[in-house]
Design an enzyme around this catalytic site. Structure first.
Site, PDB file in Angstrom:
ATOM      1  N   HIS A  48      -1.027   5.172   4.889  1.00 42.25           N
ATOM      2  CA  HIS A  48      -2.358   4.673   4.535  1.00 42.25           C
ATOM      3  C   HIS A  48      -2.824   3.536   5.457  1.00 42.25           C
ATOM      4  CE1 HIS A  48      -5.748   3.120   2.336  1.00 42.25           C
ATOM      5  NE2 HIS A  48      -5.098   2.025   2.010  1.00 42.25           N
ATOM      6  N   HIS A  72      -3.446  -4.758   5.471  1.00 41.90           N
ATOM      7  CA  HIS A  72      -4.401  -5.086   4.408  1.00 41.90           C
ATOM      8  C   HIS A  72      -3.845  -4.966   2.991  1.00 41.90           C
ATOM      9  CE1 HIS A  72      -5.089  -0.721   3.997  1.00 41.90           C
ATOM     10  NE2 HIS A  72      -5.568  -1.013   2.809  1.00 41.90           N
ATOM     11  N   GLU A  76      -1.170  -7.815  -1.487  1.00 50.65           N
ATOM     12  CA  GLU A  76      -1.390  -7.315  -2.836  1.00 50.65           C
ATOM     13  C   GLU A  76      -0.205  -6.486  -3.348  1.00 50.65           C
ATOM     14  OE1 GLU A  76      -3.510  -8.052  -4.871  1.00 50.65           O
ATOM     15  OE2 GLU A  76      -4.206  -6.402  -6.133  1.00 50.65           O
ATOM     16  N   ASP A  77       0.337  -5.647  -2.487  1.00 49.61           N
ATOM     17  CA  ASP A  77       1.279  -4.628  -2.979  1.00 49.61           C
ATOM     18  C   ASP A  77       2.738  -4.809  -2.584  1.00 49.61           C
ATOM     19  OD1 ASP A  77      -0.858  -3.399  -4.110  1.00 49.61           O
ATOM     20  OD2 ASP A  77      -1.122  -1.900  -2.546  1.00 49.61           O
ATOM     21  N   ASP A 139     -10.773   1.190   4.744  1.00 49.21           N
ATOM     22  CA  ASP A 139      -9.792   1.416   3.683  1.00 49.21           C
ATOM     23  C   ASP A 139     -10.324   2.466   2.708  1.00 49.21           C
ATOM     24  OD1 ASP A 139      -7.685   0.962   1.810  1.00 49.21           O
ATOM     25  OD2 ASP A 139      -8.909  -0.532   0.773  1.00 49.21           O
ATOM     26  N   ASP A 259     -35.262  22.225   4.234  1.00 46.50           N
ATOM     27  CA  ASP A 259     -34.909  21.811   5.595  1.00 46.50           C
ATOM     28  C   ASP A 259     -33.401  21.796   5.827  1.00 46.50           C
ATOM     29  OD1 ASP A 259     -34.818  19.838   3.767  1.00 46.50           O
ATOM     30  OD2 ASP A 259     -36.127  18.449   4.832  1.00 46.50           O
TER      31      ASP A 259
HETATM   32 MN    MN Z   1      -5.716   0.133   0.943  1.00 46.78          MN
END
Ligand code: MN
Length: 729
Positions: A48, A72, A76-77, A139, A259
């Site tokens: 990712h 990134h 957080e993870d 992201d 169109d």
């Molecule tokens: Mn992400």
């Protein structure tokens, strides 16, 4: 899976001077941090961030942004910390990662359009560096590609959020390809059935359209050659999502979307755009009302192009877009088209406000013809231009408030009752003062209480017109009530002063003449008039009480006499205005607290001496308790400079020359010392008690901070009440 090499060579292509070391380092760091994680699809999680970094190279971002893209999700993870990121990758990369993390943590709950707009603005305002937004878009673009493995509910939620918030941001920034990827990627998750139909029918007509478009392109090519105009011609397929949007918005079936066939002609000069347009219109009949000149009048996101729809061969509608190559680049890349990488120097954006300013300026100057440049600026709510602040309710809604707003403004924005009963405020879980200034992304929680009510002091710090209006309204209503009670009390006391029973004498039916004489409609008006000092209770009482009683009691002191005195005293000429009374009022500044202009003040009707003006926080006032009826509104007048005496207390080191230095500094602030008291204390401390003359609060503040800056001064304080100094003595 894409590899480090792909990313590094992609960036070196558009930015040959890029320092790719940071990308290498970030790649391995991120790989290690995420090594034990996998995505819902079973793929290694690390794929990712790598794809996000790849998307960032498609946006032609600088090396630090690409590194931040790799990192990134680490804060957080994973176990990685901000400190570690700073140490290893520097402040700039860390701020980018941190900015993305902050946005990712937000919960966007509401589906209302006005809320979505606030979310979008908040994201732009919070990301002081526009690169943060671009990383977040990169992201999200990858997340949308990999939604399949999530539950139906999560897929719907993420797709909805993307359509409401992120795709419009991409559109605003003019990045066509991200907007299209996001929209088309979300469609199967929010409208699976419609999406299936659209894709199926598009597929079925593909062969016909391909042949048809080829034919049209050939005709145009010949015409261009004949007219000696250079240009490239391409067929264009309408996006799934824009077909869907058209079907929904106009409530039509797929077959009614005309169109579907589109042609795009890219020219090398602006002049040629109009020449090509003339050619097209001479070949085929244009449909009235479908011609749009976005070249003369660019869209707020800088989009420039000519659009027209014509009846082509065999009566098919063909949508034609004509623009220059340069315009096309801006249509696709938006702000990313403005990055300029020069040898050695970085791109023209970054963390220094100067380059950011230039960059935004550049964008604005490029669209002088735009009808409403404000629209464009509003789209770039970077710190520089932001005059709003966005704060969350506990339910996850975002409120947009003017910059400088307080929790109290927030409370009033939620509901008038919440404002009027606001007692305490928490910001991000911590108690703050009601005058605390809110910041972007703050989560605000208001505690109300039945006992709390607006005070005049609130007016000195609220920012929004709604809060100001509601507080004023409440106070006025409250004062009316108080004036009413005060007036009634005064009249009843006056009647009692003559030994009469108020309940017998004061009666609306029997007082019509008296009321008329006083120029009021009813008893309520009379009380109010007396309460605010317009009507003298003495005059009324003289008409109410029988003459014989008046005679016998003449000369006796009653409260009505005192009130007459109040009304007849001349104003002291000070710069204070009493709101409710007429000019004839004796004013005195409270010796206990010596309020100075600019400070919140209140007036107190004394028994004999008119109105004394106190500081709002003066203990004398709060001690009054039940007698609060005697408080009147007073305020400082703007003009009329007059000096005020203020008592200050200084603790300093006891050393030679200290007093001389302090007096010199005080004089330097144009402040006079009218009295001084100096004491030597233990531990080589000296205590100075000064009375100084100042003209306003600003001068006082200036003087106090000048004193506290003197070497050896330990503490400076303004003494508000005499009680304090007496206590010390
Ligand atoms: Mn992400």
């Amino acid at each position: 899976m894409r590899k480090l090499d792909d990313i590094a060579s992609a960036i070196l292509e558009y930015h040959p001077a890029a320092e790719v070391d940071v990308i290498f380092d970030a790649y391995f760091y991120s790989a290690k941090a995420h090594r034990n994680q996998s995505r819902k699809s079973g793929e290694a999680y690390f794929s990712h961030p790598v794809e996000v970094a790849w998307n960032l190279t498609r946006l032609r971002m600088d090396e630090k942004s690409v590194a931040a893209g790799l990192l990134h999700d680490t804060i957080e993870d994973t176990l990685a910390t901000k400190e570690e990121i700073v140490e290893r990758f520097g402040e700039e990369v860390c701020q980018l990662v941190d900015g993305v993390t902050k946005i990712s943590k937000m919960q966007f709950s509401s589906k209302e359009e006005s809320q979505a707009e606030n979310y979008r603005k908040m994201i732009l305002a919070m990301s002081k560096d526009i690169r943060v937004v671009l990383i977040k878009l990169a992201d999200r673009a990858h997340n949308i590609q990999t939604l399949e493995s999530l539950s139906e509910a999560s897929r719907y939620r993420i797709a909805r959020e993307t359509l409401d918030i992120y795709a419009p941001i991409a559109h605003r920034l003019g990045i066509g390809w991200i907007k299209n990827e996001l929209e088309n990627g979300c469609l199967p998750h929010i409208a699976p059935e419609e999406c299936r139909i659209i894709r199926e029918k598009m597929e079925r007509g593909r062969e016909f359209r391909t042949i048809y478009v080829e034919k049209v392109c050939l005709i145009i090519e010949d015409e261009l050659k004949e007219a000696d105009i250079e240009g490239s011609i391409k067929g264009r397929t309408k996006q799934d999502y824009s077909i869907y949007k058209k079907m929904i918005e106009q409530n039509i079936s797929f077959e009614e979307v005309y169109d579907l066939i589109g042609i795009r002609i890219l020219t090398s000069s602006l002049k040629d755009c109009y020449a090509v347009l003339g050619l097209i219109h001479s070949l085929w009949k244009p449909i009235p009302g479908r011609f749009k000149d976005y070249i003369a009048m660019p869209k707020p996101n800088q989009y420039q192009s000519l659009h027209t729809t014509v009846i082509g061969p065999e009566g098919e509608r063909v949508e034609v877009q004509i623009r220059t190559q340069a315009m096309h680049r801006i249509c696709e890349e938006g702000i990313a088209a403005h990055w300029q990488y020069k040898e050695k120097t970085g791109p023209h954006y970054g963390d220094s406000s100067d380059s950011r300013l230039n960059w935004v300026r550049h964008l604005i100057e490029n669209q002088k013809d735009i009808k409403n440049p404000k629209d464009f600026l509003n789209a770039f709510k970077v710190d520089l231009f932001s005059n709003e602040v966005y704060a969350f309710t506990p339910a996850g809604e975002v409120l947009a408030l003017p910059r400088g707003s307080t929790p109290l403004d927030f409370a009033y924005a939620v509901h008038t009752d919440i404002g009027n009963h606001c007692e305490l405020a928490k910001v991000n879980g911590k108690f703050v003062a009601l005058r605390h200034k809110l910041r972007n992304g703050d989560q605000v929680e208001i505690t109300t209480s039945k006992e709390s009510s607006p005070s005049r002091e609130w007016l000195s710090f609220v920012k929004t017109p709604k809060a100001k209006g509601q507080i004023t309204h409440f106070i006025n209503a409250h004062e009316r009530e108080r004036s009413f009670r005060l007036g009634r009390e005064m009249l009843e006391n006056a009647v009692r002063g003559y030994g009469m029973d108020p309940s017998l004498l004061i009666n609306e039916q029997h007082m019509s003449e008296v009321l008329q004489g006083a120029g009021v409609m009813n008893l309520e008006g009379l009380y109010l008039g007396m309460g605010i000092g317009k009507i003298s209770p003495l005059q009324i009482v003289q008409k109410l009480v029988p003459n014989e009683v008046l005679e016998t009691r003449k000369g006796e002191e009653g409260s009505q006499v005192k009130l007459k005195e109040i009304a007849s005293f001349k104003s002291t000429g000070s710069s204070i205005r009493v709101k409710c009374f007429n000019d004839d009022i004796h004013l005195r500044i409270g010796k206990c607290c010596n309020p100075v202009p600019g400070e919140p003040i209140t007036g107190y009707i004394t028994r004999a001496r008119g109105v004394t003006v106190h500081h709002m926080d003066c203990p004398c006032v709060s001690d009054l308790g039940g007698e609060s009826e005697r408080l009147v509104v007073v305020e400082w007048e703007d003009e009329g400079q007059k000096d005020f005496e203020v008592r200050i207390h200084i603790v300093a080191e006891d050393k030679p020359g200290q007093l001389a230095e302090i007096t010199q500094v005080v004089a330097g602030c144009n402040t006079n010392i009218t009295r001084a008291n100096i004491k030597q204390g233990a531990n080589k401390r000296a205590y100075f008690d000064f009375l100084i003359e100042i003209s306003d609060l600003a001068q006082l503040d200036e003087t106090l901070s000048a004193i506290s800056a003197i070497e050896g001064v330990i503490h400076v304080e303004r003494i508000k009440a005499n009680a304090g100094s007496a206590h010390r003595g």
